[in-house]
Write a protein that holds these residues in place. Sequence first.
Motif, PDB file in Angstrom:
ATOM      1  N   SER A 673     -14.162  -8.500  -5.976  1.00 17.99           N
ATOM      2  CA  SER A 673     -13.879  -9.274  -4.777  1.00 17.99           C
ATOM      3  C   SER A 673     -14.639  -8.710  -3.583  1.00 17.99           C
ATOM      4  O   SER A 673     -15.316  -9.401  -2.848  1.00 17.99           O
ATOM      5  N   ALA A 674     -14.501  -7.443  -3.277  1.00 18.76           N
ATOM      6  CA  ALA A 674     -15.288  -6.826  -2.233  1.00 18.76           C
ATOM      7  C   ALA A 674     -15.394  -5.347  -2.580  1.00 18.76           C
ATOM      8  O   ALA A 674     -14.567  -4.789  -3.308  1.00 18.76           O
ATOM      9  N   TYR A 675     -16.410  -4.736  -2.088  1.00 28.39           N
ATOM     10  CA  TYR A 675     -16.582  -3.308  -2.329  1.00 28.39           C
ATOM     11  C   TYR A 675     -17.155  -2.664  -1.079  1.00 28.39           C
ATOM     12  O   TYR A 675     -17.716  -3.328  -0.215  1.00 28.39           O
ATOM     13  N   VAL A 676     -16.964  -1.347  -1.022  1.00 27.73           N
ATOM     14  CA  VAL A 676     -17.530  -0.539   0.056  1.00 27.73           C
ATOM     15  C   VAL A 676     -18.463   0.478  -0.590  1.00 27.73           C
ATOM     16  O   VAL A 676     -18.081   1.192  -1.528  1.00 27.73           O
ATOM     17  N   ARG A 677     -19.681   0.547  -0.105  1.00 32.02           N
ATOM     18  CA  ARG A 677     -20.666   1.492  -0.651  1.00 32.02           C
ATOM     19  C   ARG A 677     -21.140   2.401   0.472  1.00 32.02           C
ATOM     20  O   ARG A 677     -21.447   1.919   1.562  1.00 32.02           O
ATOM     21  N   CYS A 678     -21.188   3.725   0.177  1.00 33.09           N
ATOM     22  CA  CYS A 678     -21.635   4.683   1.186  1.00 33.09           C
ATOM     23  C   CYS A 678     -22.184   5.917   0.475  1.00 33.09           C
ATOM     24  O   CYS A 678     -21.589   6.404  -0.507  1.00 33.09           O
ATOM     25  N   ASP A 679     -23.295   6.418   0.949  1.00 34.65           N
ATOM     26  CA  ASP A 679     -23.873   7.635   0.359  1.00 34.65           C
ATOM     27  C   ASP A 679     -23.084   8.877   0.716  1.00 34.65           C
ATOM     28  O   ASP A 679     -23.220   9.925   0.063  1.00 34.65           O
ATOM     29  N   ASP A 680     -22.245   8.784   1.736  1.00 35.79           N
ATOM     30  CA  ASP A 680     -21.451   9.935   2.175  1.00 35.79           C
ATOM     31  C   ASP A 680     -20.056   9.799   1.586  1.00 35.79           C
ATOM     32  O   ASP A 680     -19.225   9.036   2.075  1.00 35.79           O
ATOM     33  N   ASP A 681     -19.774  10.547   0.491  1.00 36.63           N
ATOM     34  CA  ASP A 681     -18.459  10.411  -0.148  1.00 36.63           C
ATOM     35  C   ASP A 681     -17.347  10.954   0.736  1.00 36.63           C
ATOM     36  O   ASP A 681     -16.190  10.569   0.610  1.00 36.63           O
ATOM     37  N   ALA A 682     -17.679  11.827   1.671  1.00 44.20           N
ATOM     38  CA  ALA A 682     -16.647  12.339   2.582  1.00 44.20           C
ATOM     39  C   ALA A 682     -16.115  11.224   3.461  1.00 44.20           C
ATOM     40  O   ALA A 682     -14.914  11.167   3.781  1.00 44.20           O
ATOM     41  N   MET A 683     -16.981  10.318   3.864  1.00 39.91           N
ATOM     42  CA  MET A 683     -16.522   9.191   4.681  1.00 39.91           C
ATOM     43  C   MET A 683     -15.616   8.275   3.876  1.00 39.91           C
ATOM     44  O   MET A 683     -14.612   7.774   4.394  1.00 39.91           O
ATOM     45  N   LEU A 684     -15.939   8.087   2.578  1.00 40.54           N
ATOM     46  CA  LEU A 684     -15.061   7.265   1.745  1.00 40.54           C
ATOM     47  C   LEU A 684     -13.702   7.932   1.565  1.00 40.54           C
ATOM     48  O   LEU A 684     -12.668   7.252   1.533  1.00 40.54           O
ATOM     49  N   ASN A 685     -13.701   9.266   1.437  1.00 41.65           N
ATOM     50  CA  ASN A 685     -12.417   9.985   1.349  1.00 41.65           C
ATOM     51  C   ASN A 685     -11.599   9.779   2.619  1.00 41.65           C
ATOM     52  O   ASN A 685     -10.381   9.630   2.587  1.00 41.65           O
ATOM     53  N   GLU A 686     -12.275   9.779   3.743  1.00 41.37           N
ATOM     54  CA  GLU A 686     -11.582   9.567   5.024  1.00 41.37           C
ATOM     55  C   GLU A 686     -10.945   8.179   5.077  1.00 41.37           C
ATOM     56  O   GLU A 686      -9.829   8.020   5.558  1.00 41.37           O
ATOM     57  N   ILE A 687     -11.663   7.196   4.567  1.00 40.01           N
ATOM     58  CA  ILE A 687     -11.123   5.832   4.568  1.00 40.01           C
ATOM     59  C   ILE A 687      -9.906   5.739   3.669  1.00 40.01           C
ATOM     60  O   ILE A 687      -8.884   5.149   4.036  1.00 40.01           O
ATOM     61  N   LEU A 688     -10.007   6.330   2.466  1.00 39.48           N
ATOM     62  CA  LEU A 688      -8.882   6.259   1.535  1.00 39.48           C
ATOM     63  C   LEU A 688      -7.652   6.962   2.089  1.00 39.48           C
ATOM     64  O   LEU A 688      -6.514   6.563   1.827  1.00 39.48           O
ATOM     65  N   ALA A 689      -7.874   8.024   2.872  1.00 42.75           N
ATOM     66  CA  ALA A 689      -6.737   8.776   3.419  1.00 42.75           C
ATOM     67  C   ALA A 689      -6.113   8.099   4.625  1.00 42.75           C
ATOM     68  O   ALA A 689      -4.991   8.449   5.009  1.00 42.75           O
ATOM     69  N   ASP A 690      -6.801   7.161   5.198  1.00 40.88           N
ATOM     70  CA  ASP A 690      -6.293   6.495   6.401  1.00 40.88           C
ATOM     71  C   ASP A 690      -5.209   5.493   6.025  1.00 40.88           C
ATOM     72  O   ASP A 690      -5.397   4.625   5.151  1.00 40.88           O
ATOM     73  N   LYS A 691      -4.012   5.602   6.650  1.00 45.19           N
ATOM     74  CA  LYS A 691      -2.898   4.701   6.344  1.00 45.19           C
ATOM     75  C   LYS A 691      -3.223   3.244   6.685  1.00 45.19           C
ATOM     76  O   LYS A 691      -2.673   2.324   6.093  1.00 45.19           O
ATOM     77  N   ARG A 692      -4.105   3.050   7.642  1.00 46.10           N
ATOM     78  CA  ARG A 692      -4.444   1.685   8.051  1.00 46.10           C
ATOM     79  C   ARG A 692      -5.208   0.930   6.968  1.00 46.10           C
ATOM     80  O   ARG A 692      -5.332  -0.294   7.026  1.00 46.10           O
ATOM     81  N   ALA A 693      -5.734   1.658   5.956  1.00 45.68           N
ATOM     82  CA  ALA A 693      -6.480   1.022   4.877  1.00 45.68           C
ATOM     83  C   ALA A 693      -5.582   0.554   3.744  1.00 45.68           C
ATOM     84  O   ALA A 693      -6.070  -0.019   2.766  1.00 45.68           O
ATOM     85  N   ALA A 694      -4.254   0.795   3.873  1.00 44.32           N
ATOM     86  CA  ALA A 694      -3.359   0.446   2.768  1.00 44.32           C
ATOM     87  C   ALA A 694      -3.398  -1.043   2.452  1.00 44.32           C
ATOM     88  O   ALA A 694      -3.343  -1.452   1.287  1.00 44.32           O
ATOM     89  N   GLY A 695      -3.517  -1.870   3.467  1.00 45.05           N
ATOM     90  CA  GLY A 695      -3.501  -3.307   3.240  1.00 45.05           C
ATOM     91  C   GLY A 695      -4.769  -3.849   2.623  1.00 45.05           C
ATOM     92  O   GLY A 695      -4.809  -5.022   2.203  1.00 45.05           O
ATOM     93  N   LEU A 696      -5.830  -3.056   2.538  1.00 44.34           N
ATOM     94  CA  LEU A 696      -7.092  -3.534   1.989  1.00 44.34           C
ATOM     95  C   LEU A 696      -7.156  -3.403   0.469  1.00 44.34           C
ATOM     96  O   LEU A 696      -8.049  -3.976  -0.163  1.00 44.34           O
ATOM     97  N   GLY A 697      -6.204  -2.637  -0.127  1.00 47.67           N
ATOM     98  CA  GLY A 697      -6.180  -2.482  -1.589  1.00 47.67           C
ATOM     99  C   GLY A 697      -7.401  -1.753  -2.117  1.00 47.67           C
ATOM    100  O   GLY A 697      -8.029  -2.212  -3.082  1.00 47.67           O
TER     101      GLY A 697
END
Length: 877
Positions: A673-697
């Motif tokens: 459906s949708a994906y997020v791609r980033c060369d910086d895995d630390a930034m992806l970890n930050e997104i996953l840890a953010d509570k505001r991202a819970a609704g994005l699945g």
Amino acid sequence: MSTEEKPAAAPRSLAEALRGRDDAELAALLRSRPDLVTPVPTDLTQLATRAGTRASVVRALDRLDLFTLQTAQALAVAADPASYDELLGLLAGDEGDRAVSAALPGAVRTLREQALVWGDDDRLRLVRTARELLSPSPQHPSPTGLGPTVREATAGMSPGRIQEIVTTVGLPSTHDSVSAVAALTGLFTDRERMAELLAEVPFESLEVLERLVWGPPYGQVTADPATRLRRLLDRGLLLPTAPGTVVLPREVALHLRGGRAHRTVEPVPPPVGAAATHPPQVVDATAAGQAYTALATVEELLKDWDEGGPAVLRSGGLSLRDLKRTAVALDVTEPVAAFWVELAYAAGLLASDGEADERYAATPAYDTWRERPAAERWTTLAAAWLTATRTPGLVGGRDAKDHTLSALGPGLDRSAAPEVRRRVLTLLAGLPEGAAPDAGSVSERLRWERPLRATGGAAGSGSTGSGTGSGSGGGDDLRSRLARWTLTEAEMLGVTGRGALSAHGRALLGMPAPAPKAHAERTDRPPEPTGPGDRLPVHHRPAVPPSPLLTALTPAEQAAASAAAARLLAPQLPEPLDHVLLQADLTAVAPGPLQRPLADMLGVLADVESKGGATVYRFTPGSVRRALDAGRAATDLHAFLAAHSRTPVPQPLTYLIDDVARRHGHLRVGAASAYVRCDDDAMLNEILADKRAAGLGLRRLAPTVLAAQADPAGLLEGLRQMGFAPAAESAEGDVLITRTDARRTPPRAAPEPVPEGPPVPDDTLLAAAIRAVRAGDLASTAPRKAKAGEADAGAGSGELPRTGSAETLATVQAAVLTGESLWIGYVNAEGAASQRVIAPVRVEGGFVTAYDHTADEVRTYPLHRITGVAELADDEN
């Protein structure tokens, strides 16, 4: 002198009166009453019949001014026929009135020209239908306030009671009621004898008459009337019409009124007063400023709807909620927002897209309109407003079914709107240059010019103008509201400035430049009559052409007027600027209108913070990201600002652009459906840890890829709200440039104005119609030779000639040889019968080729469809 010209006989009918008119006078009739020419009458008799139908007469009465209508009302209560002097007495009274005497010839001429009155000055006749509509009756009181005549009021009275009244007033008794009523009428119309009779009546009885004299003429009495009423009843000064009801006879009322049919007569239109006067230069400059604001407002409205405007209601139109949103976006009130929306629609710049999920959007014509010079864009809007029948002022009101009227919805067309707008502006043009009108005096003038429309009543319904003759009765009628809306809308649009008509507004109406001040305000008082010639019948006068200021312009004339208005307006409009002033607080000030490329780019790069004489734009991370999403690089933005700023580019703005550009596109969002791609895995970890991202699945698929249950658009928006600057990418991995593509409807034409009755015929149609009517009249009235055994062939009997086939062929062949014309009866393929006058040219193969005087052309007729022929009688010298 060998011979004397035989005087023309007085016409015996309206048809005969029309036959006495020349082509110019018939054209004037058909132009003033266009319903008479649709379809073209077959002859003058049919034209006269059509002119006397109720619908046509009501329409004609509806377009009369107050004094002309009062003249018709006076004729309706006069004897039939009435002389000009009797009519003058009813309007001017026993004491006379110079203004009435001066205006009456023009009013009679107008009634004659419109075929509402016919006959010479000694025998004026109101057409029967008009008399029925305007004559007083218990169901439909006359605006004159007069009641029935003595003859009408005594129609159901017993002969004995009539004789008692005759005896009481001192008249000799008669042997029949008819002569008794005639004697009583003669008494009541004799001023001297009537004065003697009233002198015998006590004061308290005269008070009763005074209460009824100006109407309504009816009163209620008990079965045993008081003495003061009994004295009036015994003398016939009051007559019973029904049990418990009495009426003041017309003849008595006229005596008490001093001969006047109306309490107040207004032969001269009320003047339009000036509320304030401004220098013309100030007026033009103010109007030009308003014109520029109008252009900016329409552009802002349609830019706001560029990606698809509000949805169309199921019943059509704009919802109240969407109108409120539009008003907030334009920073105006809801009625003003409705005006701008309707104006864009009337100009063809806005329409519905016609899709299943129907929405409003700009039309392709809007893109063409935007590229034109500002003055030409304004004339497009102003000309559309001037001729539109849609009335924005009605938005929010209720229709006949108690439904709310919505902007862009049905039910807003008012056919009188263009006429009122043009007339109001014409009245403004009649004021001294720079003068703003008094709105009340404009409404009063419009009520005088169209009293029936002002009261909203139809003739015959008891609402035929003001009962007092003032034409200024209360009531918020449609024409008054249209006048108020016109003054307001003209100011918003820039046709007027500070209430006064501007130079470009005058040009838009097709008017010449204002005359010198000494001639700017013309008197409305009609000329004094100079002699009997001023009272000649209309067919002895030259035709009076309609005023060009009261008629709508043709398309070619309107185009020329718009071009002239654009030429006058263009120097008054500010020149577009190619620069802004950047400030350290992340704002840019546009000190005036911007050139279109600059305005379009700045509208993407920054948000409008305030508008006015100068527009303030604010740069934000979101607005900069919007420019980057549209495909601009940071270097492009820096170069753009440096090229168009008169001040150095502030350092905070440079940092803002660089900071947003550095983070822009670091995250890539695509469709899984949708994906997020980033060369910086630390930034992806930050997104996953953010509570505001819970609704994005979100869940991790790889060290540099996150999958989401949300769609790409929702994922982009969610990440941006979290403070990131993601960019969308295609299936190939390329960054998607999200330019704001403008949504456009399929080609749409501007809405056609709803006409008020049949359109006014042009000169070509009038000439053809008159030719056809003349020829048809010749065919129906041409005398033919009587055959042996016939008493009189006559003319215009209406019966088709009947002859046998052999006689028809022989007569036609003889006419070919002699060159004479024939009167024939003809039945076409549809079975419609008609009479024609033809000049046969040849006969062969069962057909006759002839010049048809009726059609004014050469035609071929099958002989078997000719019912019969007759020779035309020789002309008498």
